[in-house]
Design an enzyme around this catalytic site. Sequence first.
Site, mmCIF file in Angstrom:
data_model
loop_
_atom_site.group_PDB
_atom_site.id
_atom_site.type_symbol
_atom_site.label_atom_id
_atom_site.label_comp_id
_atom_site.label_asym_id
_atom_site.label_seq_id
_atom_site.Cartn_x
_atom_site.Cartn_y
_atom_site.Cartn_z
ATOM 1 C CB CYS A 2 -0.910 0.012 1.237
ATOM 2 S SG CYS A 2 -1.815 -1.536 1.479
ATOM 3 C CB SER A 50 -7.048 -5.921 -2.087
ATOM 4 O OG SER A 50 -7.762 -4.726 -1.904
#
Length: 607
Positions: A2, A50
């Site tokens: 991320c 994800s």
Amino acid sequence: MCGICGFVDNNFVEKQDTLSNMMNKIIHRGPDSSGEYIDEVAALGFRRLSIIDLADGSQPLYNEDKRFVLTFNGEIYNYKHIREKLIEKGHTFKTHTDSEVLVHGYEEYGTNLLSHLRGMFTFVIWDNVEKTLFGARDFFGIKPLYYYKKDDLFVYGSEIKSILEYPKVPKILNEKTLEQYLTFQYSPPSNTFFKGIKKLPPGHFFTLKDNELTITRYWEPIFNEKDGNLDDFVNQIDETIKGSIAAHKISDVEVGCFLSSGVDSSYVATCFNGDKTFTVGFDHEKYNEIDYAKDLSDKIGIENFSKVITKEEYWDVLPKIQYFMDEPLADPSCVALYFVSKLASEHVKVVLSGEGADELFGGYNIYKEPVDNATYHKLPLYFRSLFARIATALPFSFKGKNFLIRGAKTIEERFIGNAFIFSEEERKNLLSITTSAKSPFEFVKPIYKKVFNKSDVTKMQYLDMHMWLVGDILLKADKMSMANSLELRVPFLDKEVLNIATKIPLKYRITKDTTKYAMRLAANKNMPDATAKKKKLGFPVPIRIWLKEEKYFNIVKTEFVSDNSKKFFNEAPLMQLLDEHKLNKKDNSRKIWTVFMFLVWYKEYFD
């Protein structure tokens, strides 16, 4: 994988818009979702790619009473074990992510949480009761974390471009870093090309409380060689690397693997039990590893995806590359890494790669120098110094001149890492500005002091772990993969792998014939002899050839005579470098590329 960003500022009211702008700058790091936390003091932003617990893994995450707020970039490979221990201690989990063990682990263990972790990470935790911000970077520096601190303001982010969105952060070139860059080809730790913006070093954490920033080292690699049987070391290496590869495959999405012609990526590809490998090459025979990669992939029953990068594609993408890098990087292979990441992102979200094996196991060809020259170094220093002075005084080049000059120097006086582009004298001559930058050897001296009693090869490995690995290898791996929303994992850079690598005696690392000796034998248990014994090549790029072609020569020349160039460089030595190279008088390609990449980057960020 991320991106994170945020700030602590008591005197700022436009938190929502500013945080949104910061998050939007790193949307490529996490295009799947976003999250934020804002109170009267702090703002934490998050962009998500994800990978684990796809449905419920969004951040920020909280502990049970929401006192601690977490944003996290990376992967914790032993999170299931940590989770079990925390549940036994009474903690309640709301997700099945690896992220949540960090917030509960910090609540339980405090800063000692870091000793429990196995993985790659940067994360921050905001204590909204004590108004304290805690942040940490992983052991090797796989994931980046930048910060800006002035007075009562603290801003941080996974990328510099995010920090520059904060209205109180000035965008000013750090000219001292420019001078260091000309030698190292990257910005060395801990400063950046932007005044006031710094990098949190690997193996460090910070604590911000009452506007006071404290930075603490919590881990460092320690070489502790052990005597032992070669076969035992080989078996331990193979077992440990395979265990690390298995741990690095933890994911709720498919995992692929990069594959070049080298032993490192081949070792990982052979053992990762996946279905896809990815390779790029150039339309020059000496610069194309695709046939090799396809051949190995066929032998191990894995599908290989490949791409030939054209000259036009390579040169056209350079401004975009330097934008995503945040700071200029003169390593030509970062462009190839961008294209192989782009290729892989069309098929998978996660890839394994071979970074780190050379630093841990002794793989660079330059590491052979102390072994190869051991006999010469038995001569008294007086004679070696005399030969060096004579060689230096001679106005012409001859075979062995560099050997004689280097032979009178200690390792601390001749080695600053895998790249040495411009000497201190050359960069002073090149620059039209004057800075107070240290000499490159003064810069690395504190690192050498920590291993003063080790062998020269060990000193070189230790230095590269702190400089080259962090400043070049891992930086381009993170930035080029994330530019394509791809998570890149490096199973060689694992605490368990390091534990065995640092025990290997010198005779099993470097020999007269090869580098990474014991590791190659371990790899050889899983792949053909020719692959395991293949000489280290790096990621070859034909810039030396391209810079002699009229089209690309003129592209660089245009930048060298530009107004931007005149702000920093003397034109005459730049043109001399170009002309000598084109006329085959000298191979100046790396020097030319170092200056050219800075100018391309400068145009992106300051024009």
